[in-house]
Enzyme design. Structure first.
Site, PDB file in Angstrom:
ATOM      1  N   LYS A 157       7.914 -18.086 -51.588  1.00  0.00           N
ATOM      2  CA  LYS A 157       7.132 -17.885 -50.360  1.00  0.00           C
ATOM      3  C   LYS A 157       6.124 -16.774 -50.652  1.00  0.00           C
ATOM      4  O   LYS A 157       6.267 -15.637 -50.205  1.00  0.00           O
ATOM      5  CB  LYS A 157       8.099 -17.506 -49.228  1.00  0.00           C
ATOM      6  CG  LYS A 157       7.828 -18.305 -47.965  1.00  0.00           C
ATOM      7  CD  LYS A 157       8.901 -18.121 -46.947  1.00  0.00           C
ATOM      8  CE  LYS A 157       8.354 -18.043 -45.530  1.00  0.00           C
ATOM      9  NZ  LYS A 157       7.461 -19.087 -45.108  1.00  0.00           N
TER      10      LYS A 157
HETATM   11  N1  PMP Z   1       7.453 -25.125 -46.548  1.00  0.00           N
HETATM   12  C1  PMP Z   1       6.664 -24.065 -46.358  1.00  0.00           C
HETATM   13  C2  PMP Z   1       5.366 -23.991 -47.093  1.00  0.00           C
HETATM   14  C3  PMP Z   1       7.040 -23.059 -45.463  1.00  0.00           C
HETATM   15  O1  PMP Z   1       6.253 -21.998 -45.268  1.00  0.00           O
HETATM   16  C4  PMP Z   1       8.268 -23.174 -44.772  1.00  0.00           C
HETATM   17  C5  PMP Z   1       8.676 -22.126 -43.778  1.00  0.00           C
HETATM   18  N2  PMP Z   1       9.388 -21.078 -44.371  1.00  0.00           N
HETATM   19  C6  PMP Z   1       9.079 -24.291 -45.034  1.00  0.00           C
HETATM   20  C7  PMP Z   1       8.629 -25.254 -45.920  1.00  0.00           C
HETATM   21  C8  PMP Z   1      10.423 -24.442 -44.408  1.00  0.00           C
HETATM   22  O2  PMP Z   1      11.330 -23.539 -44.985  1.00  0.00           O
HETATM   23  P1  PMP Z   1      12.530 -22.917 -44.145  1.00  0.00           P
HETATM   24  O3  PMP Z   1      13.291 -24.055 -43.586  1.00  0.00           O
HETATM   25  O4  PMP Z   1      13.307 -22.129 -45.115  1.00  0.00           O
HETATM   26  O5  PMP Z   1      11.920 -22.076 -43.076  1.00  0.00           O
END
Ligand code: PMP
Length: 314
Positions: A157
């Protein structure tokens, strides 16, 4: 948006107004930071705030930090304790969102990752729905391509990579859509701007593999487990072609912010019968029960914020 009262900054809890960085800060100039996004859900009956899978989120944050050559001598469990303390200080009795950030803190000119000081900050805010049409979203295929693992790792991230997400989201919203589906350079589906994607085809739950430039979503992981264990669905992680979403039965997106968002139209074509499907409906309900702490067998995914006094004795 309501500002927090407190932040964790440079090793201590401070009033939010004191959590400031200079304009020369490396991360501000070059996007050399990584962040997390964690939700807390209020359960009125339990009088409790549950943080959803914090250790998994902090583990992913530490992995993102490693991709940026950061070294933190702290565990995901200790980060969870900081997070709990911060949220307790705010005293929330509502749904919230927590944002930890690790960043290159030096105030210098120079593009690199090594020999820089790495810092950590964290804040939390009140938070409700992220996608307004979360039961009938209309999405488009973005003309942007997803960042590749050999460009900026989508698996992490990484703050700088969110310019890719922002381009995707803004163009979709300005064109009148709720969200976008993003393709990889090879034309296969990766994910949305900030959410993972799933389809139901021939009754099976299919989602792109983690090697297709997706963030390894914590919600994705949870939904895969719930779909298998609770709904007995067959799960397939494989590349998805663009046209498959036009002929699948159901399509939905998952994320901490998006939760489980039903997609009912893609580029003016109905998905299935154009209504939120049965599997999506069930998974939404299940997920909501789980995160609110109403399903005991998944309570290990939730961390309670408030220490409840037990009345002992007679
Ligand atoms: N893809 C991206 C690019 C994101 O920013 C997120 C949000 N964190 C997700 C997928 C979903 O991840 P998560 O379920 O861990 O929030």
């Amino acid at each position: 948006m309501q500002l927090p009262n407190y932040a964790y900054f440079e090793g201590q809890f401070v009033p939010y107004s004191e959590a400031k960085v200079g304009v020369m800060t490396h991360a501000f100039n070059y996007g050399t930071a990584a962040f997390g996004g964690i939700r807390g859900y209020w359960n009125n009956e339990h009088e409790q705030l549950y943080i959803f899978r914090p250790v998994d989120h902090f583990q992913r944050l530490l992995h993102s930090a490693r991709m940026l050559c950061m070294e933190f001598d702290i565990t995901a469990e200790s980060l969870t304790q900081i997070c709990l303390e911060l949220v307790r200080m705010e005293g929330y009795r509502r749904d919230i969102y927590i944002r930890p950030i690790v960043y290159k803190a030096d105030e210098i000119i120079g593009v690199k990752l090594h020999d820089l000081e790495d810092k950590l900050t964290m804040f939390s805010v009140p938070f409700d729905r992220y996608v307004a049409n979360d039961t009938n979203a209309h999405v488009t295929f973005s003309s942007w391509r997803r960042v590749d693992d050999n460009m900026i790792p989508a698996r992490g991230k990484i703050s700088g990579a969110y310019v890719n997400s922002a381009l995707i989201k803004t163009d979709a919203v300005r064109a009148g859509f709720d969200e976008a589906l993003v393709l990889n350079q090879d034309g296969h589906l990766s994910e949305g701007s900030a959410m993972n994607v799933f389809m139901i085809r021939d009754g099976k739950l299919i989602t792109p593999p983690t090697t297709d430039n997706i963030l390894e979503g914590i919600t994705r992981r949870s939904i895969l487990e719930l779909a298998k264990e609770e709904l007995g669905l067959e799960i397939i992680e494989r590349p998805i072609d663009r046209t498959e979403v036009f002929i699948c039965e159901e399509l939905f997106m998952t994320g901490t912010a998006a939760q489980v968002t039903a997609v009912t139209r893609v580029d003016f074509r109905a998905v299935g019968n154009g209504q939120m499907g049965q599997v999506t409906t069930k998974l939404r309900q299940l997920f909501n029960e789980v995160v609110r702490g109403n399903l005991p067998r998944y309570q290990h995914w939730n961390t309670a914020v408030y220490i409840q006094e037990t009345i002992s004795g007679v």
